[in-house]
Design a protein around this motif. Structure first.
Motif, short mmCIF file in Angstrom:
data_model
loop_
_atom_site.label_atom_id
_atom_site.label_comp_id
_atom_site.label_asym_id
_atom_site.label_seq_id
_atom_site.Cartn_x
_atom_site.Cartn_y
_atom_site.Cartn_z
N PHE A 47 0.82 -1.20 -0.10
CA PHE A 47 -0.04 -0.01 0.09
C PHE A 47 0.83 1.31 0.13
CE2 PHE A 47 -2.09 3.52 2.69
CZ PHE A 47 -2.99 3.77 1.82
N TYR A 48 1.80 1.27 0.93
CA TYR A 48 2.75 2.58 0.91
C TYR A 48 3.58 2.58 -0.19
CZ TYR A 48 2.03 3.29 5.94
OH TYR A 48 1.32 3.41 7.16
N ALA A 49 4.01 1.52 -0.96
CA ALA A 49 4.65 1.70 -2.32
C ALA A 49 3.64 2.29 -3.45
CB ALA A 49 5.20 0.37 -2.68
N ALA A 55 10.59 7.91 -4.94
CA ALA A 55 11.01 7.37 -6.59
C ALA A 55 10.59 5.95 -6.73
CB ALA A 55 12.56 7.46 -6.71
N LEU A 56 10.78 5.71 -7.85
CA LEU A 56 10.30 4.24 -8.55
C LEU A 56 10.91 3.03 -7.85
CD1 LEU A 56 8.17 2.57 -10.17
CD2 LEU A 56 9.80 2.84 -12.06
N ASN A 131 16.05 7.82 -6.94
CA ASN A 131 15.78 7.05 -8.06
C ASN A 131 17.04 6.02 -8.54
OD1 ASN A 131 13.75 5.79 -9.21
ND2 ASN A 131 13.89 6.75 -11.36
N GLN A 132 18.36 6.32 -7.68
CA GLN A 132 19.30 5.54 -8.02
C GLN A 132 19.51 4.30 -7.43
OE1 GLN A 132 22.71 8.41 -7.21
NE2 GLN A 132 22.31 9.34 -9.21
N GLY A 201 18.45 8.25 1.86
CA GLY A 201 18.12 9.20 0.79
C GLY A 201 16.81 10.26 1.06
N ALA A 202 16.12 9.52 2.03
CA ALA A 202 14.83 10.16 2.42
C ALA A 202 15.31 11.25 3.39
CB ALA A 202 13.92 9.51 3.19
N VAL A 203 14.67 12.33 3.63
CA VAL A 203 15.20 13.45 4.45
C VAL A 203 15.17 12.70 6.10
CG1 VAL A 203 13.93 15.34 3.40
CG2 VAL A 203 12.62 14.05 5.15
N PHE A 204 15.98 13.22 6.76
CA PHE A 204 16.07 12.71 8.20
C PHE A 204 14.88 12.33 9.10
CE2 PHE A 204 17.41 12.76 12.56
CZ PHE A 204 18.17 11.62 12.78
#
Length: 262
Positions: A47-49, A55-56, A131-132, A201-204
């Motif tokens: 669901f969260y995805a 990013a994908l 997205n990397q 990679g997400a904000v802290f």
């Protein structure tokens, strides 16, 4: 940080646990709570995805890895519920509560709250804007495969041991169980670090939510509902054989057997 996806998970898991409580009332087997917990975890990852604004790549990873992990665990637990007596942990609760269904209802709804907390790492990964396919992502996938593979092997080894009637009343010391008294729990714990890495990679403030997975699982396994209950039940059913196993085998982290190691 959007709250409506979390609210959806709160409502859905609460309804699922209500259904589980009703099943428990009919079957007198509270083990269904674990099956529903794992199934809800799988559903929450997907669901969260699906609705995440990240990013994908990380969203696809959490859908596949979190979804499969929860689905496999739900099937494994369902097989135990259908073919074995009620888990000793829940038998103890039933005896302690004198079968009070109001307390069992509260317990099931408490598990719904825990499901929401444990799903936060999936939320964090689905919000990752990177997205990397980074080194952290690759290591996270590797940790997932090693951990889920190790847990699956441990479950299979224990199931095969229990199938042999000659092993009734004996302690499994085969395979991974020679190096840890709870290898399935150990790999279940390490599995949660994969989402910490995938959320990199997400904000802290969002990434920090991924730490809830390994922290909550370690507390649960080592001090709440995992090892303490299982070991008390093992001592009751296997006595001196299990005490010897305790003296020779690491309680959690796999290590070479020998003198008392904790």
């Amino acid at each position: 940080m959007e709250l409506w996806p979390i609210a959806v998970v709160v409502i859905a898991t609460s309804v699922a646990m209500l259904f589980g409580w009703l099943v428990q009332r009919r079957t007198h087997n509270a083990g269904i709570v674990d099956v529903i917990w794992a199934a809800c975890m799988s559903a929450s990852a997907m669901f969260y995805a699906a609705i995440g604004d990240g990013a994908l790549v990380p969203r696809f990873a959490v859908a596949m890895l979190g979804g499969f992990w929860g689905f496999r665990l739900a099937l494994h637990l369902l097989s135990r519920v259908l073919h074995e007596d009620e888990d000793g942990r829940y038998q103890s609760l039933r005896e302690h509560w004198h079968g009070h269904q109001g307390k069992f209802f509260g317990f099931f709804q408490g598990q719904a709250i825990l499901t929401v907390l444990f799903s936060m790492p999936f939320y964090a990964v689905s919000a990752n804007p990177s997205n990397q396919i980074s080194l952290a992502c690759l290591i996270g996938v590797l940790v997932w495969f090693v951990s889920v593979g190790g847990e699956s092997v441990a479950d299979m080894q224990l199931a095969n041991f229990r199938k042999d009637p000659r092993n009734r009343g004996k302690t499994c010391r085969e395979g991974l169980w020679r190096y840890s008294r709870h290898p399935n729990y150990f790999f279940e714990w390490t599995h949660w670090f994969s989402y910490v890495l995938l959320a990199h990679g997400a904000v802290f403030s969002i990434w920090s939510l991924s730490l809830l997975g390994p922290i909550l699982m370690l507390i649960s396994l080592c001090w709440v509902t995992g090892i303490p209950f299982v070991e008390r039940q093992a001592l009751r059913s296997r006595g001196e054989d299990y005490r010897q196993y305790q003296r020779e085998t690491s309680v959690f982290v796999p290590w070479f057997p020998g003198a008392h190691v904790g």
